[in-house]
Scaffold this active site. Structure first.
Site, PDB file in Angstrom:
ATOM      1  N   LYS A 105     -25.076 -76.498  62.928  1.00 49.55           N
ATOM      2  CA  LYS A 105     -25.226 -75.094  62.521  1.00 49.55           C
ATOM      3  C   LYS A 105     -23.852 -74.427  62.374  1.00 49.55           C
ATOM      4  O   LYS A 105     -23.591 -73.715  61.411  1.00 49.55           O
ATOM      5  CB  LYS A 105     -26.091 -74.331  63.548  1.00 49.55           C
ATOM      6  CG  LYS A 105     -27.564 -74.735  63.498  1.00 49.55           C
ATOM      7  CD  LYS A 105     -28.391 -74.200  64.673  1.00 49.55           C
ATOM      8  CE  LYS A 105     -29.808 -74.758  64.620  1.00 49.55           C
ATOM      9  NZ  LYS A 105     -30.673 -74.340  65.724  1.00 49.55           N
TER      10      LYS A 105
ATOM     11  N   GLN B 269     -29.938 -71.507  71.526  1.00 52.49           N
ATOM     12  CA  GLN B 269     -30.631 -72.773  71.253  1.00 52.49           C
ATOM     13  C   GLN B 269     -31.696 -73.039  72.315  1.00 52.49           C
ATOM     14  O   GLN B 269     -31.452 -72.907  73.514  1.00 52.49           O
ATOM     15  CB  GLN B 269     -29.599 -73.917  71.210  1.00 52.49           C
ATOM     16  CG  GLN B 269     -30.168 -75.266  70.791  1.00 52.49           C
ATOM     17  CD  GLN B 269     -30.647 -75.302  69.338  1.00 52.49           C
ATOM     18  OE1 GLN B 269     -30.214 -74.529  68.493  1.00 52.49           O
ATOM     19  NE2 GLN B 269     -31.580 -76.196  69.054  1.00 52.49           N
TER      20      GLN B 269
ATOM     21  N   ASP C 147     -32.827 -65.832  64.393  1.00 50.39           N
ATOM     22  CA  ASP C 147     -33.846 -66.858  64.635  1.00 50.39           C
ATOM     23  C   ASP C 147     -35.257 -66.292  64.451  1.00 50.39           C
ATOM     24  O   ASP C 147     -36.229 -67.035  64.354  1.00 50.39           O
ATOM     25  CB  ASP C 147     -33.724 -67.346  66.081  1.00 50.39           C
ATOM     26  CG  ASP C 147     -33.331 -68.797  66.193  1.00 50.39           C
ATOM     27  OD1 ASP C 147     -33.490 -69.530  65.199  1.00 50.39           O
ATOM     28  OD2 ASP C 147     -32.876 -69.189  67.278  1.00 50.39           O
TER      29      ASP C 147
HETATM   30  N1  GUN Z   1     -34.861 -75.484  68.997  1.00 46.85           N
HETATM   31  C1  GUN Z   1     -35.567 -76.151  68.068  1.00 46.85           C
HETATM   32  N2  GUN Z   1     -35.633 -75.454  66.916  1.00 46.85           N
HETATM   33  C2  GUN Z   1     -34.954 -74.315  67.123  1.00 46.85           C
HETATM   34  C3  GUN Z   1     -34.663 -73.185  66.302  1.00 46.85           C
HETATM   35  O1  GUN Z   1     -35.061 -73.072  65.144  1.00 46.85           O
HETATM   36  N3  GUN Z   1     -33.904 -72.221  66.896  1.00 46.85           N
HETATM   37  C4  GUN Z   1     -33.465 -72.310  68.168  1.00 46.85           C
HETATM   38  N4  GUN Z   1     -32.760 -71.305  68.654  1.00 46.85           N
HETATM   39  N5  GUN Z   1     -33.722 -73.326  68.953  1.00 46.85           N
HETATM   40  C5  GUN Z   1     -34.463 -74.326  68.425  1.00 46.85           C
END
Ligand code: GUN
Length: 298
Positions: free
Chosen positions: A54, A98, A121
């Site tokens: 990311k 995350q 998110d």
């Molecule tokens: N863990 C798995 N998918 C995601 C996501 O799209 N965002 C975040 N913050 N954590 C995740």
């Protein structure tokens, strides 16, 4: 005949280029550089990989990226302190914590602490509610929005189609249902959400024109669960042991790819399918947030 392969990697590349151009425009017209902060608690190897990807993608798009890595022993209060700091940091327009978080940290307290205006998110209850209510300004959660873009850009508009979603998670299944039910582009589908307690799940899956699988079980969907010609979107990423490989594992989706491809009209691979679309949407949400902040401040 094997179904069409929908390359998320290629579609995502196009979106990332669009974002990069708009980042340059925003910077030129307002001086604002979009900023994304990622917060990683603990050392889960898959999460480390995702967060790294990311941040790299953000930098390539001209977005300022800041990674905050905290030890597994971090307390909930300490984490909330970091989030407070990011909420009031004018350089940061998007905050991503995350998931999953280590045991002992309450996920809902953390997600609720993020300023909804920086919640790229789309996990804050305000944004979840806006999405469910069909309010346009919400940040759509990255994975389901990525799936929707992928369907649209590969010529599989869900409007009027029966979409069956396997899985009811907050990250994918539930927001996916809200997006597909929406009235905008990529919406207007008839939606069924099936899950681990659904009776005769294969029969429900076979009703799908578009089958979206986010159930978290390696190669769970087999060819008998797919109506011939259906579009199959595989959201799963599972590490399965493969002692003969360098890493000792390989990645497979929630769909038994080779056999399902023989009956599907179109299918996404793993890797190179939904994963890159999630990242592209994160960049696009961060840009959208920075544009909104520039307008409010300007
Ligand atoms: N863990 C798995 N998918 C995601 C996501 O799209 N965002 C975040 N913050 N954590 C995740």
């Amino acid at each position: 005949m094997a179904g069409q392969l929908i390359s998320g990697k290629e579609i995502a590349q196009g979106i990332r280029e669009e974002v990069r151009e708009r980042v340059t425009d925003l910077r030129g017209s307002t001086g604002v550089v979009p900023g994304l902060a990622t917060v990683l608690v603990g050392e889960d190897p898959a999460s480390q990989t995702y967060v790294g990807m990311k941040n790299r993608a953000a930098e390539e798009a001209g977005i300022l990226s800041r990674q905050i890595t905290l030890p597994v022993e971090t307390s909930e209060d300490e984490l909330l302190g970091w989030i407070d700091g990011l909420n009031s940091d004018p350089e940061i327009h998007g905050i991503l914590v995350q998931l999953p978080l280590p045991d002992g940290i309450r996920e809902e307290r953390v997600l609720e602490a993020v300023d909804p205006r920086k919640d790229v998110d789309g996990f804050h209850p305000v944004n979840v509610g806006r999405l469910a209510a069909g309010v346009k300004e919400a940040f759509p959660p990255c994975t389901p929005k990525g799936v929707m873009e992928m369907l649209l850009r590969s010529g599989h508009d869900p409007a009027g189609k029966h979409a069956v979603i396997l899985g009811r998670s907050n990250i994918v299944g539930r927001p996916m249902a809200s997006l597909l039910l929406g009235r905008g582009p990529g919406g207007n589908a008839t939606v069924t959400v099936a899950h681990s307690r659904t009776q005769d799940l294969p029969a429900v899956a076979r009703l799908a024109d578009i089958l979206i699988v986010a159930i978290g079980r390696p190669e769970f969907v087999t060819r008998d669960m797919v109506r011939p010609g259906a579009v199959v979107i595989d959201v799963g990423v599972n590490r399965v042991e493969a002692p003969d490989t360098e890493k000792g594992y390989r990645l497979v989706g929630d769909v038994a790819f080779d056999e399902v491809r023989e009956v599907a009209g179109a299918i996404t691979p793993v890797p190179g399918g939904v994963g890159p679309m999630t990242i592209a949407t994160l960049l696009s949400n961060t840009l959208k947030s920075a544009e909104a902040w520039a307008e409010r401040d300007g």
